[in-house]
Design an enzyme around this catalytic site. Sequence first.
Site, short mmCIF file in Angstrom:
data_model
loop_
_atom_site.label_atom_id
_atom_site.label_comp_id
_atom_site.label_asym_id
_atom_site.label_seq_id
_atom_site.Cartn_x
_atom_site.Cartn_y
_atom_site.Cartn_z
N ALA A 128 42.88 41.82 31.85
CA ALA A 128 43.32 41.97 33.45
C ALA A 128 42.74 42.96 34.07
O ALA A 128 42.22 43.77 33.59
CB ALA A 128 44.95 42.41 33.25
N ASP A 183 38.28 36.68 48.16
CA ASP A 183 38.50 35.37 47.42
C ASP A 183 37.29 34.42 47.85
O ASP A 183 37.40 34.46 49.23
CB ASP A 183 39.93 35.03 47.57
CG ASP A 183 40.37 35.20 46.39
OD1 ASP A 183 39.85 35.21 45.18
OD2 ASP A 183 41.76 34.99 46.06
N LYS A 228 47.38 31.47 43.95
CA LYS A 228 45.99 31.64 44.64
C LYS A 228 45.86 30.36 45.52
O LYS A 228 45.36 30.95 46.75
CB LYS A 228 45.08 31.34 43.60
CG LYS A 228 44.75 32.83 42.95
CD LYS A 228 43.28 32.92 42.24
CE LYS A 228 43.14 34.42 41.59
NZ LYS A 228 42.20 34.40 40.74
#
Lengths: 519, 519
Positions: free
Chosen positions: A213, A273, A305
Amino acid sequence: MGKHSSAGAGPGALKVRRVAIDTYRENVAYLHRECPVYRTEGFQALAKIEVHGGRAHILAVLNVVDDVAVVKPTELGLSEQAFAQLGIRQGALVRVAQAEPPASMDAVRRKIGGERLVADDYRSIIRDITDNHFSKTEIAAFLVASSQSELDRDEVLHLTRAMFESGERLDWKEPLVADKHCIGGIPGNRTSMIVVPIVAAHGMLIPKTSSRAITSPAGTADTMEALARVELPIGTLHDIVRKHRGCIAWGGTARLAPADDILISVERPLGIDSQGQMVASFLSKKLAAGATHILLDIPVGPTAKVRQMRAAQSLRRLFEYVGDNLGIHLEAVITDGRQPIGRGIGPALEARDVMQVLGNDPCAPMDLRQKALRLAGRVLEFDPDVRGGSGFAIARDILDSGRALAKMQALIDAQGRNHEPPHPAPLTFAAKSPARGFVTGIDNLRLAHVARLAGAPMTRGAGVDMFRKLGDAVAKGEPLYRVHAGFPAELHFARALSERGSGFTIGRADDVPRAYVEF
Amino acid sequence: MGKHSSAGAGPGALKVRRVAIDTYRENVAYLHRECPVYRTEGFQALAKIEVHGGRAHILAVLNVVDDVAVVKPTELGLSEQAFAQLGIRQGALVRVAQAEPPASMDAVRRKIGGERLVADDYRSIIRDITDNHFSKTEIAAFLVASSQSELDRDEVLHLTRAMFESGERLDWKEPLVADKHCIGGIPGNRTSMIVVPIVAAHGMLIPKTSSRAITSPAGTADTMEALARVELPIGTLHDIVRKHRGCIAWGGTARLAPADDILISVERPLGIDSQGQMVASFLSKKLAAGATHILLDIPVGPTAKVRQMRAAQSLRRLFEYVGDNLGIHLEAVITDGRQPIGRGIGPALEARDVMQVLGNDPCAPMDLRQKALRLAGRVLEFDPDVRGGSGFAIARDILDSGRALAKMQALIDAQGRNHEPPHPAPLTFAAKSPARGFVTGIDNLRLAHVARLAGAPMTRGAGVDMFRKLGDAVAKGEPLYRVHAGFPAELHFARALSERGSGFTIGRADDVPRAYVEF
């Protein structure tokens, strides 16, 4: 390429000194302020110097030092990675020159200007990044210029190929090497830890390497680490995979698509992103890991997302286009991303869910079981001997018969069992329903944030344990989830966020949103 | 804003230690690898931490250290600027938390996504940048997202105002404070050093602050420094300006528009050009320096910063729009940027040209004299008592009478005369004409590059001395320019570049390009 040599033939050379500072994938050079080479503002302002020693040369960002304990005026200090890259002994003489920007920055500037780049441009950009010729700011410029939909699909293909070619490739010497990957964003979505044992128990090769993570409360590597060792030498990894047909390991040991790691180290903190970057990052890594068949999980939902069906389909087409052109068998499924999967969020809580599913525990979260079985079934159908549509039944049979659990135990023992698996962390509070009604929304981002503030993944037992999911009825004051933390301050931060907004919406039964996805 | 506190109430606090490393406008924190706070990959990968000490807190980029001589496991090291910003004593206890990205990064991400930002967005971005809350990669992301024509003119206005408000403002307590500035890109263009003495001799206030060269072979501050001290305490600067009506000093001493300095420190090494950033940078600095009337020089030519007349006009309109809305009197002139101005390129050679013009030397370069007189004439016409069109004649009179030279000598003495002004550097070679004909092109960028490789501005006497300009006739083998260098290696680099292409084009008299500009 001409250089502005400041050492020149004059007073000149400096003694190189290793400075034990780890500057994380960016070369840094330390020069004392009184060093005769450091003479004008321009030298520092240009930020980067070229260091020549022996037959090698490197580029490094310049820091100026006022402490002779770090570096003397006659010395040039190099951070650990810079010293390693230059590859000469301590005390050897080096020359310093003002660095020209790397040649491929021209291409980056053309991209900033809105131009389409060609394969050679991406090859030279990725080569310069891999060779540490780019500073982090130059990498950020490249990432922003190629973010959003700034890359067309051929550019994504060129970028993927360049990144794949930037490192080594694992060779499993088999015609079918399966992999399964989710684009992320859904807390608790630990299907890989169920899919891998099922697929490996079937006999199909599935050497799964995952990340830890970084901005989420747990990665597959963190969750597996609650049960077993995940940092394995590459030889050990090969032995385990050969013997057990699979593994669930951390992917950072092998030098696969190293340019990707460098790009991610800049991209993640920026929180930008980019579809193109995501596709290139994922496919280059999987290609380098030796995968021949990939199942891709694209969750779609209001806090996932990917938020709209058409965006998910466009992402799928991009993955398919690049995968096809790189000779990889890729299938993408669009899945329900409206809420977290399973009950636990955080390494220990997610590991508990996974082991409940593998152990056919009647309390096991059904959504995690169903999703894992469907994904495993699709992976099994990569096997030419498995009839289309029968993968799910085979997967279920392997799970129900206990063969998947046995395979998982074998993998845990082979990788190195953690004999003291973590328990949920001891400090807790419960988020309670403000009203009677039905759960009509669960915010993935908010739940992940609460779990992170509670200490996940650093504190393995920290996180969120959900008692209700979408569509469930709740009474006023009933607990929606419990937060676990290891330290009072972390409990306090998580509670404060949860009290500002629990992440759960309570409404009428009719308001529960439907999912229009494959599964 | 919630934070992931890792020190928490647990084993906790670290002793702060000043690490004498100057990380140039980026806060860096040094944590030992064995420090109990540093536990997971995520901590380093997220790159930035929040440091709380006393009542203050700062954000800093994290470097991991393996040497207890730099920092012990119980300590937190801070780079010089980070230590200064936190403002607590050595050894005081601090807590460390994983930093959330600065709030205004949301606005940056919206800009990356193509959105138009509002005044409040720019204010919070610039405030976060000024407070060192942005890492260099975050700044790079902002610069790229707002590069090219991504900013509309109101956004440029908001950005300019936010940058201006980020620092202090000089107050000269007079209604007319003149300034004159060139957008740059033309080697040898040292008109300020002639305009300032003329205008100050007339009695108009012109406190000129300039930058040093960063990517060019000389800035006005570097050239003036060949003759006099330019780094002056702010009090001294005020005294000189009050007494002599002007100065030619380095602008870095006062804390004017500090956000601009930070942006430039990232923008210059990236080599990206942005109209909006250029306008905001320039106008915020000039406003902060207290200017009320500004004359702007926009050279246009095939190798200038602005290459087409329409681009120059659009830039002029943008400057006018922002200037008008900020209540500044701004006039922009579009000038001939087809070739370098004067003969010398490099601090000492350019200072020689300037002193020849001021001294009415018959050898003085006429183009530098003419351009400086025209600019000075326009500045003089800011004076309400000067009749429109008569400024040029007044400027010429001040120059021809020797009053401009006398003013310059007074400024040099007031700032601190350099009693050993540098001579042209001793190592030389000449670039020769490959054919008989006329000079039909001189590449500004190539000449600047040759001068930089020869050592300018670091070696003050280094640079290029031109013997021919556009339209001049040359015989085959006649020297076009001489290169001066201080060190053999630098001479070698400059010669190698010059031999690959001198920057001069020789052709027919008819091919000499015409300039269609104001002057």
